[in-house]
Scaffold this active site. Structure first.
Site, PDB file in Angstrom:
ATOM      1  N   LYS A  87      38.802  48.727  41.255  1.00 56.72           N
ATOM      2  CA  LYS A  87      39.618  48.262  40.123  1.00 56.72           C
ATOM      3  C   LYS A  87      38.858  48.428  38.820  1.00 56.72           C
ATOM      4  O   LYS A  87      37.613  48.481  38.786  1.00 56.72           O
ATOM      5  CB  LYS A  87      40.047  46.797  40.287  1.00 56.72           C
ATOM      6  CG  LYS A  87      38.914  45.751  40.257  1.00 56.72           C
ATOM      7  CD  LYS A  87      38.518  45.281  38.857  1.00 56.72           C
ATOM      8  CE  LYS A  87      37.327  44.315  38.915  1.00 56.72           C
ATOM      9  NZ  LYS A  87      36.505  44.280  37.715  1.00 56.72           N
ATOM     10  N   ALA A  99      27.867  46.873  43.206  1.00 53.31           N
ATOM     11  CA  ALA A  99      27.503  46.014  42.065  1.00 53.31           C
ATOM     12  C   ALA A  99      27.788  46.729  40.752  1.00 53.31           C
ATOM     13  O   ALA A  99      26.995  46.714  39.811  1.00 53.31           O
ATOM     14  CB  ALA A  99      26.032  45.585  42.132  1.00 53.31           C
ATOM     15  N   ASP A 135      38.372  38.482  42.758  1.00 48.89           N
ATOM     16  CA  ASP A 135      39.074  39.767  42.666  1.00 48.89           C
ATOM     17  C   ASP A 135      39.717  40.197  43.982  1.00 48.89           C
ATOM     18  O   ASP A 135      40.358  41.247  44.033  1.00 48.89           O
ATOM     19  CB  ASP A 135      38.085  40.888  42.272  1.00 48.89           C
ATOM     20  CG  ASP A 135      37.510  40.710  40.876  1.00 48.89           C
ATOM     21  OD1 ASP A 135      38.143  40.028  40.058  1.00 48.89           O
ATOM     22  OD2 ASP A 135      36.420  41.264  40.631  1.00 48.89           O
TER      23      ASP A 135
HETATM   24  O1  C5P Z   1      34.670  34.959  42.663  1.00 46.46           O
HETATM   25  P1  C5P Z   1      33.464  35.798  42.841  1.00 46.46           P
HETATM   26  O2  C5P Z   1      32.688  35.453  44.088  1.00 46.46           O
HETATM   27  O3  C5P Z   1      33.728  37.267  42.772  1.00 46.46           O
HETATM   28  O4  C5P Z   1      32.531  35.468  41.595  1.00 46.46           O
HETATM   29  C1  C5P Z   1      31.179  35.849  41.559  1.00 46.46           C
HETATM   30  C2  C5P Z   1      30.507  35.086  40.452  1.00 46.46           C
HETATM   31  O5  C5P Z   1      30.967  35.559  39.177  1.00 46.46           O
HETATM   32  C3  C5P Z   1      30.773  33.593  40.430  1.00 46.46           C
HETATM   33  O6  C5P Z   1      29.868  32.905  41.250  1.00 46.46           O
HETATM   34  C4  C5P Z   1      30.600  33.257  38.966  1.00 46.46           C
HETATM   35  O7  C5P Z   1      29.220  33.164  38.641  1.00 46.46           O
HETATM   36  C5  C5P Z   1      31.127  34.495  38.262  1.00 46.46           C
HETATM   37  N1  C5P Z   1      32.555  34.358  37.895  1.00 46.46           N
HETATM   38  C6  C5P Z   1      32.913  33.521  36.864  1.00 46.46           C
HETATM   39  N2  C5P Z   1      34.222  33.399  36.494  1.00 46.46           N
HETATM   40  C7  C5P Z   1      35.171  34.104  37.114  1.00 46.46           C
HETATM   41  C8  C5P Z   1      34.838  34.992  38.178  1.00 46.46           C
HETATM   42  C9  C5P Z   1      33.505  35.092  38.537  1.00 46.46           C
HETATM   43  O8  C5P Z   1      32.055  32.863  36.250  1.00 46.46           O
HETATM   44  N3  C5P Z   1      36.450  33.995  36.750  1.00 46.46           N
END
Ligand code: C5P
Length: 297
Positions: free
Chosen positions: A10, A99, A139
């Site tokens: 994405k 990443a 995501d």
């Molecule tokens: O949800 P996901 O595991 O992909 O998020 C990874 C990290 O990215 C979270 O632990 C957080 O630090 C950050 N994040 C965030 N706000 C979001 C999505 C992700 O701060 N809306």
């Protein structure tokens, strides 16, 4: 028997980020688009009593060795959530940068959920799969839905958007990834007074509806671009270079470090790819929108 599910990378056409919530996540108002770089995830049952097994392979531009193959891998976490203790063998063939800000891990999680569902002929309703996906990561629901979609909440509340456009992209991954939490933390340092409500994608949605790349280029917006470039200044040079070579607009994809360039046509994207390939090791083209996670066989 095994099941293979394909899930796409994405990018975020619009990524509005607000001040962190009490749970630490940032409220988002984003417009996702799925583009034609894919991870294929194959899941089969492993013999009773054995542990989950994971093998990751990648295209030449992908750092497959950088993907964990233990229980922390998102595909195995997905199976641990839904498999009720039975073991699986998983193969991931990666094309999505690791990443890279393109939801490669989320694609693998979404693909594993769908593959498990089909392997065991569970036929769970979409809303159940979407709820499982939301527990895995912000995501992951979008990786199931695909196409072009608005994401709210922390990104996990996804609503498809009609998008009749065909958008051509040049994608330049970086050799070394960026940590998403680190980029969000840097956003907080740069914007200690960020509003609680993230910026809405009003202009972007209007531009998208015209189907005109020049309009869309002007409306692209990413609040994580500034922190990503501050952490990796060379991304700013790359964006300038791509635009000088004929891209309508370059931007950081999500939290980066992959940069994406919107082009006026397929031919335009080939020209930008050729020009950037003189200086950058890995330059790809992709088109969007494409489908969400789906069965290959
Ligand atoms: O949800 P996901 O595991 O992909 O998020 C990874 C990290 O990215 C979270 O632990 C957080 O630090 C950050 N994040 C965030 N706000 C979001 C999505 C992700 O701060 N809306």
């Amino acid at each position: 028997m095994s099941v293979t599910v394909r899930a796409a990378a994405k990018l975020n056409l619009h990524l509005g980020v607000g001040a962190p919530r009490e749970d630490g996540f940032h409220p988002l108002d984003t417009v996702y688009q799925a583009i034609s770089l894919y991870d294929d995830v194959t899941v089969s049952e492993a013999p009773a009593g054995s542990a989950d097994e994971l093998v990751v392979t990648g295209s030449s531009h992908v750092d497959a060795a950088g993907v964990p193959t233990d229980a922390t891998n998102i595909a195995l976490r997905a199976l641990a959530e839904v498999a009720c203790g039975s073991a699986h063998a998983v193969q991931i063939a990666k094309q999505v940068p690791v990443a890279g800000g393109m939801a490669g891990g989320s694609a693998d999680g979404a693909a594993a959920l769908l593959a498990h569902d089909r392997l065991h002929d569970l036929r769970q309703p979409d809303d159940l799969l979407l709820a499982q996906a939301a527990r895995l990561g912000s995501d992951v629901p979008f990786s199931l839905v695909g196409g072009t979609a608005r994401g709210r909440g922390r990104g996990e509340v996804v609503e498809p958007i009609v998008d009749h456009g065909t958008w051509w992209w040049v994608v330049v991954p970086a050799a070394v990834g960026l940590s998403t939490p680190e980029v969000y933390r840097h956003f907080d340092r740069l914007h200690p007074d960020a509003p609680a409500q993230p910026a809405e994608p009003t202009e972007l949605l209007a531009a998208l509806a015209t189907g005109e790349p020049v309009r869309l280029a002007r409306a692209l917006h990413n609040d994580l671009q500034e922190p990503a470039i501050d952490l990796r200044p060379e991304l700013g040079d790359l964006i300038e270079r791509g635009e000088a070579e004929g891209a309508l607009r370059g931007m950081v994809s999500g939290s980066g470090p992959t940069c994406v360039f919107l082009c006026d046509s397929q031919e335009g994207s080939t020209e930008v790819l050729t020009a950037l390939s003189a200086s950058y090791d890995v330059v790809l083209t992709a088109v969007g929108p494409v489908a969400g996670a789906h069965l290959l066989g």
